[in-house]
Each structure stands twice: as C-alpha cells, then as structure tokens.
Scaffold this active site. Sequence first.
Site, PDB file in Angstrom:
ATOM      1  N   GLY A  77       0.812  -1.220   0.000  1.00 19.09           N
ATOM      2  CA  GLY A  77       0.000   0.000   0.000  1.00 19.09           C
ATOM      3  C   GLY A  77       0.845   1.269   0.000  1.00 19.09           C
ATOM      4  O   GLY A  77       0.385   2.322   0.443  1.00 19.09           O
ATOM      5  N   THR A  79       1.775   3.175  -2.464  1.00 19.86           N
ATOM      6  CA  THR A  79       1.206   4.228  -3.310  1.00 19.86           C
ATOM      7  C   THR A  79       0.139   5.006  -2.537  1.00 19.86           C
ATOM      8  O   THR A  79       0.099   6.238  -2.565  1.00 19.86           O
ATOM      9  CB  THR A  79       0.555   3.578  -4.559  1.00 19.86           C
ATOM     10  OG1 THR A  79       1.522   2.725  -5.168  1.00 19.86           O
ATOM     11  CG2 THR A  79       0.066   4.605  -5.543  1.00 19.86           C
ATOM     12  N   HIS A 139      11.899   1.158   0.637  1.00 19.71           N
ATOM     13  CA  HIS A 139      11.478  -0.217   0.941  1.00 19.71           C
ATOM     14  C   HIS A 139      12.511  -0.929   1.821  1.00 19.71           C
ATOM     15  O   HIS A 139      12.394  -2.134   2.066  1.00 19.71           O
ATOM     16  CB  HIS A 139      11.309  -1.026  -0.348  1.00 19.71           C
ATOM     17  CG  HIS A 139      10.096  -0.647  -1.164  1.00 19.71           C
ATOM     18  ND1 HIS A 139       8.858  -0.499  -0.616  1.00 19.71           N
ATOM     19  CD2 HIS A 139       9.955  -0.412  -2.494  1.00 19.71           C
ATOM     20  CE1 HIS A 139       7.987  -0.189  -1.580  1.00 19.71           C
ATOM     21  NE2 HIS A 139       8.627  -0.121  -2.722  1.00 19.71           N
ATOM     22  N   TYR A 232      -2.598  -2.265   6.264  1.00 22.27           N
ATOM     23  CA  TYR A 232      -3.448  -1.922   5.111  1.00 22.27           C
ATOM     24  C   TYR A 232      -4.916  -2.165   5.454  1.00 22.27           C
ATOM     25  O   TYR A 232      -5.786  -1.333   5.177  1.00 22.27           O
ATOM     26  CB  TYR A 232      -3.009  -2.791   3.931  1.00 22.27           C
ATOM     27  CG  TYR A 232      -3.744  -2.567   2.624  1.00 22.27           C
ATOM     28  CD1 TYR A 232      -3.214  -1.719   1.658  1.00 22.27           C
ATOM     29  CD2 TYR A 232      -4.938  -3.235   2.348  1.00 22.27           C
ATOM     30  CE1 TYR A 232      -3.872  -1.534   0.438  1.00 22.27           C
ATOM     31  CE2 TYR A 232      -5.601  -3.049   1.150  1.00 22.27           C
ATOM     32  CZ  TYR A 232      -5.066  -2.205   0.188  1.00 22.27           C
ATOM     33  OH  TYR A 232      -5.728  -2.027  -1.001  1.00 22.27           O
ATOM     34  N   ARG A 302      -4.441  -2.199  -8.885  1.00 21.45           N
ATOM     35  CA  ARG A 302      -5.027  -3.429  -9.412  1.00 21.45           C
ATOM     36  C   ARG A 302      -6.452  -3.522  -8.874  1.00 21.45           C
ATOM     37  O   ARG A 302      -7.365  -2.991  -9.471  1.00 21.45           O
ATOM     38  CB  ARG A 302      -4.171  -4.647  -9.036  1.00 21.45           C
ATOM     39  CG  ARG A 302      -4.531  -5.929  -9.766  1.00 21.45           C
ATOM     40  CD  ARG A 302      -3.650  -7.087  -9.308  1.00 21.45           C
ATOM     41  NE  ARG A 302      -3.811  -7.384  -7.905  1.00 21.45           N
ATOM     42  CZ  ARG A 302      -4.669  -8.273  -7.405  1.00 21.45           C
ATOM     43  NH1 ARG A 302      -5.418  -8.981  -8.220  1.00 21.45           N
ATOM     44  NH2 ARG A 302      -4.767  -8.486  -6.103  1.00 21.45           N
TER      45      ARG A 302
HETATM   46  P1  A3P Z   1      -3.602  -5.132  -5.125  1.00 16.14           P
HETATM   47  O1  A3P Z   1      -2.612  -5.696  -6.094  1.00 16.14           O
HETATM   48  O2  A3P Z   1      -4.013  -6.122  -4.087  1.00 16.14           O
HETATM   49  O3  A3P Z   1      -4.780  -4.499  -5.775  1.00 16.14           O
HETATM   50  P2  A3P Z   1       2.261  -0.731  -3.499  1.00 16.14           P
HETATM   51  O4  A3P Z   1       1.761   0.655  -3.691  1.00 16.14           O
HETATM   52  O5  A3P Z   1       2.989  -0.928  -2.203  1.00 16.14           O
HETATM   53  O6  A3P Z   1       2.999  -1.209  -4.680  1.00 16.14           O
HETATM   54  O7  A3P Z   1       0.968  -1.663  -3.324  1.00 16.14           O
HETATM   55  C1  A3P Z   1       0.109  -1.903  -4.402  1.00 16.14           C
HETATM   56  C2  A3P Z   1      -1.195  -2.403  -3.846  1.00 16.14           C
HETATM   57  O8  A3P Z   1      -1.925  -1.324  -3.265  1.00 16.14           O
HETATM   58  C3  A3P Z   1      -2.086  -2.942  -4.964  1.00 16.14           C
HETATM   59  O9  A3P Z   1      -2.880  -3.947  -4.332  1.00 16.14           O
HETATM   60  C4  A3P Z   1      -2.894  -1.720  -5.335  1.00 16.14           C
HETATM   61  O10 A3P Z   1      -4.088  -2.005  -6.027  1.00 16.14           O
HETATM   62  C5  A3P Z   1      -3.151  -1.136  -3.950  1.00 16.14           C
HETATM   63  N1  A3P Z   1      -3.471   0.301  -3.976  1.00 16.14           N
HETATM   64  C6  A3P Z   1      -2.921   1.256  -4.768  1.00 16.14           C
HETATM   65  N2  A3P Z   1      -3.483   2.445  -4.487  1.00 16.14           N
HETATM   66  C7  A3P Z   1      -4.392   2.250  -3.511  1.00 16.14           C
HETATM   67  C8  A3P Z   1      -5.303   3.112  -2.826  1.00 16.14           C
HETATM   68  N3  A3P Z   1      -5.378   4.397  -3.098  1.00 16.14           N
HETATM   69  N4  A3P Z   1      -6.091   2.562  -1.881  1.00 16.14           N
HETATM   70  C9  A3P Z   1      -6.033   1.238  -1.593  1.00 16.14           C
HETATM   71  N5  A3P Z   1      -5.197   0.378  -2.216  1.00 16.14           N
HETATM   72  C10 A3P Z   1      -4.382   0.873  -3.169  1.00 16.14           C
END
Ligand code: A3P
Length: 337
Positions: A77, A79, A139, A232, A302
């Site tokens: 999470g 992003t 990270h 998350y 996603r």
């Molecule tokens: P999923 O693949 O389960 O959908 P990171 O940002 O650490 O790479 O994590 C990506 C994950 O966070 C993905 O999960 C993505 O869809 C989800 N994500 C991205 N933006 C988000 C938001 N604004 N709220 C909730 N989840 C989010």
Amino acid sequence: MANSKTSQLDEGYEKTNKMFDEMLPTLAKGDDWLGDQFFQYQGFWLPSIFVKGSMLIHQRFKPRPTDIILSSSPKCGTTWLRALIFAIINRNSYDFDENHPLLKSNPRDLVPFLEGLIHEGGSASFLESLPSPRFLSSHLPFSLFPNSMTSSSSASACRFVYISRNPKDVFVSMWHFMNKLRAREGLPPLSLDDAFDLFRNGVSLYGPFWDHVLGFWKASLESPNKVLFLKYEDVKREPSVHVRKLAEFLDLPFSAEEENGGIVEKIVKLCSFENLSNLDVNKIVKEEKTRRHFVSNPDFFRKGQVGDWINHLTPEMVEVLDQITKEKFQGIGLKFD
Ligand code: A3P
C-alpha cells in the site's frame, strides 16, 4: 566551499563503490522473479542496485530529525500512503480541486525514493536541497538504515511510517505486478507455484517479507513516537481514523476549523483507490524505464481490496503462509485480518 563539498561526496561515492564491488561477489544469490538476481545482504534479498543504495545511505545521506520516511515492503500500500501523507503534509499549499498535484501525478513522482535517488550523480545534494520536513519513501528493512536515522538516542533520528499488509494479499499482489513487468519485457509468466516457492522461502523483493515486518513492528514498540506501524486492512476499514492518526504522529494535527471544514474526508476521498486509479495520469500506460525495469503508472493499481487471496491461493498455499505467519509473529501481539 561548494567544490570541497562536491569532492567530499564524490570521495564517499568512490569509497562505497569499491566496498560494494569487493563485497557483491561474496553474497548469496537468488532468483529475482524478473529473470535476474537478488543478493542476500544482511539477511534480506535485494537487487544489487539497492544493496549499493543502502550502503550509500550509510555513507552519504545526512538525516534530519524532521525527515519523514514512508517505509514498506513492496505491495503493502505504498502508493496509497504516499498519497495520504503527501496530502496531509501539503494541505495548506493546495486546494483539493483540479489543481492538486495528486490529480496530475502518480504519488511515486511526488515522493523521492531514497535508495534509488541516493545513486544519482549529485543526488545527495538533491536530497540535501529539499526543504524540511523532507518526505521520502523507502522499501529498506529497518535494520539496513544507519543508526543515525533509527536510534532514538541519535539527534538526527527520523520518523518512520510503516505500512504492512496480510502476507497472502501481498503475495498475490506481487505475483500480478511481477507478471505485468515480465510481459512487458517479453518474458513468459512466472507460475503461481514458482512464485509461491520463492515467496515462502523469503526470496522476494526486499524479503523475507515476515522479517521486514518484524523489524518495524519491534521498532514501533520500542519507539512509538518515532515509528508508526499501520496495517493496510485497518486503514481500509477506517481511513478517516488513520488520517487523523497520521497527522498526529507527524505533529500536524487537524484544527477544529479544519475538522469542521471536512478536511479529513477530502483527503480520504482524494487518495481513495477509486479516485486515484481512475485519473488519466494513472490510467495512461506511459512506459518509463526505471533503473531496473519498465514500470507504468497503472501497474500500481489493481484491485485495492482486502482478501483477494481467496481467488488465487490453493488451500495448501493458505495453510503454508498461515503457518509461517503464526510461527514468525507468535507471542508478539501482531495479527493480520
Ligand atoms: P492489489 O494488487 O491487491 O490491488 P504498493 O503501492 O505498495 O505497490 O501496493 C500496491 C497495492 O496497493 C495494490 O494492491 C494496489 O491495487 C493497492 N493500492 C494502490 N493504491 C491504492 C489506494 N489508493 N487505496 C487502496 N489500495 C491501493
């Protein structure tokens, strides 16, 4: 003066380069999910570039006590938290209308990535040039930061916000993400079984996942005013509660006037999955060569749901991941929904 500063930085870089070149061949190697290799550095699996990144942070980065480091294992999470913290910190600088930077840029373009940027020629001076409070993301596991950043007795100890997630959802999210990158590079998909074997054995980006989480969990218990540990699933369930918690942790609590004006709800809405993932900037596939691979803004969105693992994992996989999680987190008060 400027010259002596530059040459000092270059000397530091050269010194790290030499140490890195000597050390890398001595490290254990593992498959990196993208047809390349990870290196096992101080217990964690990293691409070589981030091994060097960690070394450079020790050598060159000058932490400030006002620094805010968003930390995470990939796919937890990052992003979302980048967006939330950016919106909280900068709430007096922008309106929440069409001019807000989060409506025009992917969150990763608004928050400098520490172990990536520390490499750039003169990047230490770029990081130096940022005004306080600096908001950076990383990270790296807690143990790979220098004491100057993590020790509560250090005058330059930073504040860390850590976002964690249920390992089953992390694995599924990572598998999808890596296969998008593989497809873009013309590689065949990595099967769920092969990815699972790597993940369960800890061989994943910045893994073992469980050790990454543990490092920050323990640090948050030891120094709750320096390390905020979030899940998350909790943020998803109660986003407003966590926006207030973040603001308080960052010493930027909302005033009564802000609360009455609905600022918390505005931040939650702006940063929601539904909003961010539907913005043009996050939908357009503009391939951008990072230092390692082609990633594109839509790759970071996603499903954004809790519990999607149920649609992908076999009962045996669930049992294995639950067992590892139980063993690793037993008796320390850490559980995931
Ligand atoms: P999923 O693949 O389960 O959908 P990171 O940002 O650490 O790479 O994590 C990506 C994950 O966070 C993905 O999960 C993505 O869809 C989800 N994500 C991205 N933006 C988000 C938001 N604004 N709220 C909730 N989840 C989010």
